[in-house]
Design an enzyme around this catalytic site. Sequence first.
Site, mmCIF file in Angstrom:
data_model
loop_
_atom_site.group_PDB
_atom_site.id
_atom_site.type_symbol
_atom_site.label_atom_id
_atom_site.label_comp_id
_atom_site.label_asym_id
_atom_site.label_seq_id
_atom_site.Cartn_x
_atom_site.Cartn_y
_atom_site.Cartn_z
ATOM 1 N N LYS A 1 91.427 51.171 91.006
ATOM 2 C CA LYS A 1 92.488 51.814 91.783
ATOM 3 C C LYS A 1 91.854 52.477 93.004
ATOM 4 O O LYS A 1 90.696 52.932 92.956
ATOM 5 C CB LYS A 1 93.266 52.830 90.949
ATOM 6 C CG LYS A 1 92.511 54.080 90.515
ATOM 7 C CD LYS A 1 92.615 55.237 91.484
ATOM 8 C CE LYS A 1 91.778 56.420 91.035
ATOM 9 N NZ LYS A 1 91.603 57.446 92.087
ATOM 10 N N ASP B 1 93.740 60.189 85.315
ATOM 11 C CA ASP B 1 93.987 58.946 86.058
ATOM 12 C C ASP B 1 94.563 57.823 85.196
ATOM 13 O O ASP B 1 95.056 56.829 85.731
ATOM 14 C CB ASP B 1 92.691 58.424 86.696
ATOM 15 C CG ASP B 1 92.376 59.118 88.005
ATOM 16 O OD1 ASP B 1 93.215 59.896 88.479
ATOM 17 O OD2 ASP B 1 91.284 58.873 88.548
#
Length: 282
Positions: A11, A139
């Site tokens: 990401k 996350d």
Amino acid sequence: MKFSMIRSYAKVNLSLNVTGKKNSKLHKIESLVTFIGLHDLIYIKKIESNSHKIYFTGKFKNGINKNNTISHLLKILDNQKLLMNQKFEIKIIKNIPQESGMGGGSMNASSLINYFIKKKILKLTKKKLINLANIIGSDVILGFSNQNTVLSSNGSLKVFKKKINFHVLVTKPNFGCSTKLIYSKVKNFSKSKYNKPSESLFKKNNILNSSNELEKIAFLIYPKIKKLKLYLSKIPNVIFCRMSGSGSTMVTYFNSKEATVIASRAFKRKFKNYWCITSKTI
């Protein structure tokens, strides 16, 4: 039983704002998140054993100890008897650098949870899924879709299917950033901008006018990252350059693969001891 293969994508934060504090340790953040083609490979199969077997290989395996994100995830699932006493052998090829701001370990956990759900090994309500993700790491929740995601400061997520089609040069100096240290230096908070998420937030002009507020802090602690951004920002045909997460990865965005490859060659000549790879948003 044969191994199943899972791709666990990196990401990147197109933007990141710190809007306050949840408690004495955690901060409230909002972010525009996307994913790139760079990925770890996870091989998994069910085994007849009293314990799970976890192995890490690949370029960025060093420094991963026995108490890692995956072992933490499996321990929680076992303690809550969510795997129905099944054990697994898991081999992870680490292509995503550690301490890079690209959520390698967190995305590995997300990918495994997705696999368990898809195989109907794991059955969770949405609320329990969110709670599980938050226990493992802040996350983790971002990795369930691998699509453009708006993280609002209240913790809610909004996923959009529209692609942004950037080619990227992903670069990392020969050191990582301490997330804990970076956030400990945050003194000022921003007003929330993403509490009404829309697809328009992923338009190029909005992304260009955004920022990663952790950059200024990272630059003070790690001046080499500032030097890296100054160099990358001057590369021909660059759209913009921005740190991902709390660093130390700097991602430079282009419209074409050709421009990215040319930039990669120049970068390798200039920073021989730094890591880089070309990729594309997915």
